[in-house]
Design a protein around this motif. Structure first.
Motif, PDB file in Angstrom:
ATOM      1  N   ASP A   2       0.836  -1.189   0.000  1.00 25.09           N
ATOM      2  CA  ASP A   2       0.000   0.000   0.000  1.00 25.09           C
ATOM      3  C   ASP A   2       0.877   1.247   0.000  1.00 25.09           C
ATOM      4  O   ASP A   2       2.078   1.200   0.279  1.00 25.09           O
ATOM      5  N   LEU A   3       0.269   2.400  -0.303  1.00 28.93           N
ATOM      6  CA  LEU A   3       1.031   3.633  -0.453  1.00 28.93           C
ATOM      7  C   LEU A   3       1.678   4.084   0.849  1.00 28.93           C
ATOM      8  O   LEU A   3       2.768   4.667   0.840  1.00 28.93           O
ATOM      9  N   ALA A   4       1.014   3.847   1.994  1.00 31.05           N
ATOM     10  CA  ALA A   4       1.607   4.245   3.271  1.00 31.05           C
ATOM     11  C   ALA A   4       2.911   3.492   3.517  1.00 31.05           C
ATOM     12  O   ALA A   4       3.928   4.080   3.912  1.00 31.05           O
ATOM     13  N   THR A   5       2.904   2.189   3.259  1.00 28.86           N
ATOM     14  CA  THR A   5       4.121   1.401   3.422  1.00 28.86           C
ATOM     15  C   THR A   5       5.176   1.812   2.406  1.00 28.86           C
ATOM     16  O   THR A   5       6.370   1.875   2.714  1.00 28.86           O
ATOM     17  N   LEU A   6       4.723   2.106   1.174  1.00 30.95           N
ATOM     18  CA  LEU A   6       5.652   2.538   0.142  1.00 30.95           C
ATOM     19  C   LEU A   6       6.385   3.815   0.563  1.00 30.95           C
ATOM     20  O   LEU A   6       7.608   3.930   0.383  1.00 30.95           O
ATOM     21  N   TRP A   7       5.661   4.753   1.169  1.00 32.06           N
ATOM     22  CA  TRP A   7       6.306   5.995   1.585  1.00 32.06           C
ATOM     23  C   TRP A   7       7.153   5.820   2.832  1.00 32.06           C
ATOM     24  O   TRP A   7       8.127   6.545   3.033  1.00 32.06           O
ATOM     25  N   PHE A   8       6.820   4.850   3.661  1.00 27.22           N
ATOM     26  CA  PHE A   8       7.711   4.520   4.775  1.00 27.22           C
ATOM     27  C   PHE A   8       9.053   4.019   4.235  1.00 27.22           C
ATOM     28  O   PHE A   8      10.119   4.427   4.715  1.00 27.22           O
ATOM     29  N   VAL A   9       8.993   3.179   3.207  1.00 26.17           N
ATOM     30  CA  VAL A   9      10.215   2.683   2.574  1.00 26.17           C
ATOM     31  C   VAL A   9      10.967   3.835   1.913  1.00 26.17           C
ATOM     32  O   VAL A   9      12.207   3.922   1.996  1.00 26.17           O
ATOM     33  N   ALA A  10      10.222   4.745   1.257  1.00 29.32           N
ATOM     34  CA  ALA A  10      10.869   5.884   0.591  1.00 29.32           C
ATOM     35  C   ALA A  10      11.590   6.772   1.596  1.00 29.32           C
ATOM     36  O   ALA A  10      12.704   7.236   1.337  1.00 29.32           O
ATOM     37  N   ILE A  11      10.970   7.005   2.738  1.00 23.92           N
ATOM     38  CA  ILE A  11      11.610   7.826   3.772  1.00 23.92           C
ATOM     39  C   ILE A  11      12.847   7.120   4.318  1.00 23.92           C
ATOM     40  O   ILE A  11      13.879   7.756   4.585  1.00 23.92           O
ATOM     41  N   THR A 299       3.295  10.425  -4.815  1.00 25.35           N
ATOM     42  CA  THR A 299       3.954   9.363  -5.557  1.00 25.35           C
ATOM     43  C   THR A 299       4.234   9.788  -6.995  1.00 25.35           C
ATOM     44  O   THR A 299       5.343   9.597  -7.512  1.00 25.35           O
ATOM     45  N   TRP A 300       3.246  10.392  -7.644  1.00 23.76           N
ATOM     46  CA  TRP A 300       3.446  10.854  -9.016  1.00 23.76           C
ATOM     47  C   TRP A 300       4.502  11.956  -9.077  1.00 23.76           C
ATOM     48  O   TRP A 300       5.322  12.005 -10.005  1.00 23.76           O
ATOM     49  N   ALA A 301       4.487  12.870  -8.114  1.00 23.64           N
ATOM     50  CA  ALA A 301       5.480  13.931  -8.081  1.00 23.64           C
ATOM     51  C   ALA A 301       6.891  13.361  -7.918  1.00 23.64           C
ATOM     52  O   ALA A 301       7.846  13.818  -8.561  1.00 23.64           O
ATOM     53  N   ALA A 302       7.024  12.350  -7.064  1.00 24.02           N
ATOM     54  CA  ALA A 302       8.333  11.732  -6.844  1.00 24.02           C
ATOM     55  C   ALA A 302       8.822  11.014  -8.091  1.00 24.02           C
ATOM     56  O   ALA A 302      10.014  11.065  -8.428  1.00 24.02           O
ATOM     57  N   VAL A 303       7.919  10.351  -8.793  1.00 21.89           N
ATOM     58  CA  VAL A 303       8.298   9.633 -10.017  1.00 21.89           C
ATOM     59  C   VAL A 303       8.851  10.596 -11.059  1.00 21.89           C
ATOM     60  O   VAL A 303       9.799  10.283 -11.785  1.00 21.89           O
ATOM     61  N   ILE A 304       8.308  11.804 -11.123  1.00 24.32           N
ATOM     62  CA  ILE A 304       8.736  12.787 -12.123  1.00 24.32           C
ATOM     63  C   ILE A 304      10.014  13.503 -11.699  1.00 24.32           C
ATOM     64  O   ILE A 304      10.944  13.684 -12.495  1.00 24.32           O
ATOM     65  N   LEU A 306      12.245  12.863  -8.910  1.00 27.45           N
ATOM     66  CA  LEU A 306      13.378  12.151  -8.325  1.00 27.45           C
ATOM     67  C   LEU A 306      14.472  11.811  -9.330  1.00 27.45           C
ATOM     68  O   LEU A 306      15.663  12.009  -9.039  1.00 27.45           O
ATOM     69  N   PRO A 307      14.157  11.303 -10.533  1.00 30.28           N
ATOM     70  CA  PRO A 307      15.250  11.003 -11.482  1.00 30.28           C
ATOM     71  C   PRO A 307      16.071  12.231 -11.847  1.00 30.28           C
ATOM     72  O   PRO A 307      17.289  12.142 -12.029  1.00 30.28           O
ATOM     73  N   ILE A 308      15.432  13.409 -11.923  1.00 28.53           N
ATOM     74  CA  ILE A 308      16.158  14.635 -12.250  1.00 28.53           C
ATOM     75  C   ILE A 308      17.137  14.987 -11.130  1.00 28.53           C
ATOM     76  O   ILE A 308      18.294  15.343 -11.377  1.00 28.53           O
ATOM     77  N   VAL A 309      16.663  14.882  -9.885  1.00 32.42           N
ATOM     78  CA  VAL A 309      17.517  15.199  -8.741  1.00 32.42           C
ATOM     79  C   VAL A 309      18.703  14.246  -8.662  1.00 32.42           C
ATOM     80  O   VAL A 309      19.854  14.662  -8.452  1.00 32.42           O
ATOM     81  N   LEU A 310      18.448  12.955  -8.848  1.00 34.84           N
ATOM     82  CA  LEU A 310      19.526  11.970  -8.785  1.00 34.84           C
ATOM     83  C   LEU A 310      20.539  12.183  -9.904  1.00 34.84           C
ATOM     84  O   LEU A 310      21.754  12.057  -9.695  1.00 34.84           O
ATOM     85  N   ALA A 311      20.048  12.508 -11.106  1.00 38.06           N
ATOM     86  CA  ALA A 311      20.959  12.741 -12.224  1.00 38.06           C
ATOM     87  C   ALA A 311      21.828  13.968 -11.970  1.00 38.06           C
ATOM     88  O   ALA A 311      23.035  13.955 -12.245  1.00 38.06           O
ATOM     89  N   TYR A 312      21.238  15.003 -11.422  1.00 37.18           N
ATOM     90  CA  TYR A 312      22.009  16.218 -11.143  1.00 37.18           C
ATOM     91  C   TYR A 312      23.085  15.949 -10.091  1.00 37.18           C
ATOM     92  O   TYR A 312      24.236  16.382 -10.243  1.00 37.18           O
ATOM     93  N   GLN A 313      22.733  15.225  -9.032  1.00 34.30           N
ATOM     94  CA  GLN A 313      23.737  14.982  -7.995  1.00 34.30           C
ATOM     95  C   GLN A 313      24.829  14.049  -8.496  1.00 34.30           C
ATOM     96  O   GLN A 313      26.005  14.229  -8.156  1.00 34.30           O
TER      97      GLN A 313
END
Length: 348
Positions: A2-11, A299-304, A306-313
Motif C-alpha cells: 500500500d502507499l503508506a508502506t511505500l512511503w515509509f520505505v521511501a523515507i 507518488t506521481w510527483a516523486a516519479v517525475i 526524483l530522477p532529475i535530482v539523482l541525475a544532477y547529484q
C-alpha cells in the motif's frame, strides 16, 4: 504494497542516502584538525567536500518534507518530543554551513582557526545527536492516548541511545577518513589511512554492540541478516584499508551505513514511533499517514522529480571526482584594490 508502506520505505531510503552522503561530510569535518597540520592541508581537506556538502543536505530536507507530507502525525509528535535535540542539530548545521563560506574570507590566522572550530563542532554535534534520535525512535518514547509526547528531555537519554550516538559518531569518522584517503594524495592521504586504522576497530565494536542491542529489542529474522552485513562490511573496510584500494574500503563503509539504517527501519516497522506508555498508543505506518489521495499525488510527483535530482547529484560528483592535494592548489592571491576614478583620470 500500500502507499503508506511505500512511503515509509521511501523515507527510509532518503535517510539512508543522507547518512551515506552526509556521513563522510561529518567525518571530514571532525577530522579536519587531525589530518590537516597546516593551513594549506586544512584547506585541501575542506575542498574535498566543498562542491558537494550542501547538495548532500538536500537529502535531509527531502526526508523531512516527505515525513511531513506522508506522515503528518509522526512528524508533529516527533518534533514535539525531539524539539530541543533537533534545534541543536539545526543550529549546528547552520553554523557549519556558514563556517565553510566564511573561513576563506580573511587571511587572519585567528579568523580561520575560529571558523575551523565551528566546522568541527558543526560536524560532531549532528553526528552524535542523529544516532541518539534514531535510537530513541526505535526504542520508543512516552506517547499518550492522544498520540502526543508526554515525556521530558530526560526521557530521550538512555544507555541505548548513547550507544546509538557513539555508533554514528565512529561510523561517520571511519567513513570520512576513507573518503579523504580516496579523494586526496600526499601527507593528508597518508594520515587519513592511519586514522582509519585506529578508528576501524572501535567502530566495529560500537556498531556491533548497538545493532546487537537493537536486535534484542526489536529484531527479527531479516534484521539479523542486515545487522550481520553491516558488521561484516565494517570489518572488510578496516581490512581493505590496510591492504587494499581506497575505493573498495569506502564502498564497504557505505554498505555498512545502508545495512545499519535498514536494520533500524525494518526493526521499527510497522511502527513509526512506538509508545513506551502503552503499545496501543504507538504511531504506526497506517494510523499516522496522510490520506490515500495525498499519497497518490506525492507518488506521481516523486516519479517525475526524483530522477532529475539523482541525475544532477550524480553529475555533481562526477565533476568533483578528481583527487586533490596541497601541491595542486594554486597560491591564493589577495585581490588588488581598485584605484579611485579620480586617480585613474589624473594618471591618463
Amino acid at each position: 504494497m500500500d502507499l503508506a508502506t511505500l512511503w515509509f520505505v521511501a523515507i527510509a531510503v532518503l535517510w539512508t542516502g543522507y547518512f551515506f552522503l552526509e556521513g563522510f561530510d561529518f567525518g571530514v569535518g571532525m577530522l579536519l584538525p587531525v589530518l590537516g597540520r597546516t593551513d594549506a592541508e586544512r584547506t585541501t581537506v575542506i575542498s574535498t567536500i566543498g562542491g558537494v556538502w550542501d547538495a548532500n543536505e538536500v537529502w535531509l530536507i527531502v526526508a523531512g518534507g516527505a515525513t511531513f507530507a506522508a506522515f503528518p502525525l509522526w512528524y508533529a509528535t516527533m518534533f514535539s518530543g525531539f524539539y530541543v535535540a533537533l534545534l541543536i542539530i539545526l543550529v549546528a548545521l547552520i553554523l557549519r554551513g556558514v563556517a565553510f563560506e566564511f573561513r576563506g574570507r580573511r587571511e587572519d590566522r585567528r579568523w580561520r582557526a575560529n571558523w575551523e572550530r565551528a566546522i568541527v563542532a558543526g560536524s560532531l554535534v549532528p553526528a552524535v545527536l542523529w544516532g541518539i534520535a534514531f535510537a530513541d525512535i526505535v526504542r520508543g518514547v512516552p506517547i499518550d492516548a492522544r498520540h502526543e509526547y508526554a515525556g521530558g528531555p530526560g526521557d530521550l537519554v538512555s544507555w541505548y541511545s548513547v550507544l546509538g550516538g557513539l555508533a554514528t559518531l565512529t561510523l561517520f569518522l571511519l567513513h570520512g577518513a576513507l573518503f579523504l584517503r580516496l579523494r586526496t594524495f600526499g601527507e593528508v592521504r597518508v594520515r587519513a589511512r592511519q586514522a582509519a586504522r585506529w578508528i576501524g576497530p572501535a567502530t566495529v565494536l560500537v556498531v556491533a554492540g548497538f545493532l546487537a542491542w537493537t536486535q534484542v529489542h526489536r529484531g527479527g529474522v531479516v534484521t539479523v541478516v542486515t545487522a550481520a552485513v553491516a558488521v561484516a562490511a565494517l570489518i572488510g573496510a578496516w581490512a581493505l584499508n590496510r591492504i587494499g584500494p581506497a575505493g573498495a574500503a569506502f564502498t564497504l563503509t557505505g554498505l555498512a551505513i545502508v545495512a545499519a539504517t535498514a536494520t533500524l527501519f525494518i526493526g521499527l516497522y510497522p511502527d513509526v514511533l512506538p509508545s513506551t506508555i502503552n503499545p496501543a498508543y504507538s504511531l504506526t505506518v497506517h494510523n499516522a499517514s496522510s490520506t490515500h489521495y495525498t499519497l497518490t499525488i506525492m507518488t506521481w510527483a516523486a516519479v517525475i522529480v526524483l530522477p532529475i535530482v539523482l541525475a544532477y547529484q550524480a553529475w555533481t560528483y562526477w565533476v568533483f571526482a578528481r583527487r586533490i592535494g596541497v601541491a595542486q592548489r594554486p597560491p591564493q592571491r589577495r585581490p588588488t584594490p581598485k584605484r579611485p576614478a579620480a586617480a585613474r583620470s589624473g594618471h591618463r
